[in-house]
Design a protein around this motif. Structure first.
Motif, mmCIF file in Angstrom:
data_model
loop_
_atom_site.group_PDB
_atom_site.id
_atom_site.type_symbol
_atom_site.label_atom_id
_atom_site.label_comp_id
_atom_site.label_asym_id
_atom_site.label_seq_id
_atom_site.Cartn_x
_atom_site.Cartn_y
_atom_site.Cartn_z
ATOM 1 N N UNK A 16 -13.150 -19.880 2.023
ATOM 2 C CA UNK A 16 -13.496 -21.095 1.409
ATOM 3 C C UNK A 16 -12.886 -21.092 -0.231
ATOM 4 N N UNK A 17 -12.169 -21.997 -0.492
ATOM 5 C CA UNK A 17 -11.611 -22.188 -1.900
ATOM 6 C C UNK A 17 -12.811 -22.350 -2.719
ATOM 7 N N UNK A 18 -12.857 -21.486 -3.910
ATOM 8 C CA UNK A 18 -14.055 -21.629 -4.909
ATOM 9 C C UNK A 18 -13.345 -22.590 -6.033
ATOM 10 N N UNK A 19 -14.091 -23.636 -6.317
ATOM 11 C CA UNK A 19 -13.849 -24.784 -7.338
ATOM 12 C C UNK A 19 -14.768 -25.449 -7.923
ATOM 13 N N UNK A 20 -14.725 -25.524 -9.254
ATOM 14 C CA UNK A 20 -15.641 -26.218 -9.983
ATOM 15 C C UNK A 20 -15.658 -27.724 -9.569
ATOM 16 N N UNK A 21 -14.470 -28.246 -9.063
ATOM 17 C CA UNK A 21 -14.445 -29.765 -8.933
ATOM 18 C C UNK A 21 -13.712 -30.226 -7.845
ATOM 19 N N UNK A 22 -13.329 -29.369 -6.997
ATOM 20 C CA UNK A 22 -12.494 -29.567 -5.754
ATOM 21 C C UNK A 22 -11.025 -29.915 -6.172
ATOM 22 N N UNK A 23 -10.743 -29.768 -7.230
ATOM 23 C CA UNK A 23 -9.208 -29.882 -7.729
ATOM 24 C C UNK A 23 -8.834 -28.462 -7.951
ATOM 25 N N UNK A 24 -9.358 -28.022 -9.160
ATOM 26 C CA UNK A 24 -8.996 -26.654 -9.733
ATOM 27 C C UNK A 24 -9.634 -25.487 -8.801
ATOM 28 N N UNK A 25 -8.662 -24.398 -8.805
ATOM 29 C CA UNK A 25 -8.980 -23.333 -7.975
ATOM 30 C C UNK A 25 -9.361 -22.119 -9.132
ATOM 31 N N UNK A 26 -10.531 -21.629 -8.726
ATOM 32 C CA UNK A 26 -10.973 -20.549 -9.443
ATOM 33 C C UNK A 26 -10.941 -19.265 -8.774
ATOM 34 N N UNK A 27 -11.106 -19.356 -7.242
ATOM 35 C CA UNK A 27 -10.916 -18.187 -6.554
ATOM 36 C C UNK A 27 -10.824 -18.468 -4.972
ATOM 37 N N UNK A 28 -10.991 -17.674 -4.155
ATOM 38 C CA UNK A 28 -11.099 -17.688 -2.701
ATOM 39 C C UNK A 28 -11.770 -16.663 -2.287
ATOM 40 N N UNK A 29 -12.701 -17.005 -1.238
ATOM 41 C CA UNK A 29 -13.683 -16.011 -0.411
ATOM 42 C C UNK A 29 -13.354 -16.204 0.848
ATOM 43 N N UNK A 30 -13.209 -14.907 1.559
ATOM 44 C CA UNK A 30 -13.147 -15.109 2.984
ATOM 45 C C UNK A 30 -14.178 -14.221 3.537
ATOM 46 N N UNK A 31 -14.325 -14.132 5.010
ATOM 47 C CA UNK A 31 -15.114 -13.671 5.707
ATOM 48 C C UNK A 31 -14.921 -12.084 5.415
ATOM 49 N N UNK A 32 -13.911 -11.799 5.302
ATOM 50 C CA UNK A 32 -13.744 -10.138 5.145
ATOM 51 C C UNK A 32 -14.115 -9.754 3.525
ATOM 52 N N UNK A 33 -14.073 -10.664 2.676
ATOM 53 C CA UNK A 33 -14.698 -10.429 1.437
ATOM 54 C C UNK A 33 -16.107 -10.389 1.421
ATOM 55 N N UNK A 34 -16.822 -11.226 2.208
ATOM 56 C CA UNK A 34 -18.228 -10.940 2.320
ATOM 57 C C UNK A 34 -18.720 -9.671 3.260
ATOM 58 N N UNK A 35 -17.827 -9.284 4.094
ATOM 59 C CA UNK A 35 -18.330 -8.101 4.765
ATOM 60 C C UNK A 35 -18.275 -6.841 3.902
ATOM 61 N N UNK A 36 -17.003 -6.940 3.269
ATOM 62 C CA UNK A 36 -16.985 -5.702 2.304
ATOM 63 C C UNK A 36 -17.842 -5.514 1.286
#
Length: 144
Positions: free
Chosen positions: A38-58
């Motif tokens: 999932x793309x992390x975005x404050x407004x649906x346009x700008x990109x603050x970050x990204x989080x994947x399943x792997x990130x959550x597991x780690x």
């Protein structure tokens, strides 16, 4: 083939979550949409970050169940690799392999306009090979 062609085929829908959303909310989005990042975005346009399943597991391994109420901004990758509509698929394959990423947000004029996954890249490669094979078979059959 260019990234724009992949988005034309699959669509440009991108699931985003706000930086302050909890990991629990993120997991719900991943599960409901059957996606891997999932793309992390404050407004649906700008990109603050990204989080994947792997990130959550780690992070779950490091922090335990308390992670579920943590804002995604604490676990997201903030140095996000992106691509543009004009980028070529072969370059994208290289980027994904070299940097070990499975999802690349697509940007146009500084805005998030889509996302491409490794699955999309593999599907396009298979499609290209199938088309090539068909042309070769037709060519050989026409020679005899």
């Amino acid at each position: 083939m260019r990234i724009s062609e992949i988005l034309r085929r699959k669509g440009s829908d991108v699931v985003t979550v706000a930086p302050g959303a909890t990991v629990r909310t993120l997991l719900a989005a991943l599960a409901v949409r059957n996606i891997g990042a999932v793309v992390v975005s404050p407004d649906g346009n700008a990109i603050s970050g990204i989080v994947s399943e792997r990130d959550v597991v780690r992070w779950l391994h490091i922090r335990g169940a308390d992670l579920l109420d943590t804002p995604v901004s604490e676990i997201m990758t903030s140095d996000v690799r992106t691509c543009t509509l004009d980028d070529r698929i072969d370059g994208l394959r290289r980027t994904m392999t070299e940097h070990r990423v499975r999802h690349l947000p697509v940007v146009y004029e500084g805005r998030l306009v889509g996302i491409v996954s490794i699955g999309d890249v593999v599907k396009s490669a298979i499609s290209e090979l199938t088309t090539e094979r068909q042309h070769l078979v037709e060519y050989l059959q026409g020679q005899y």
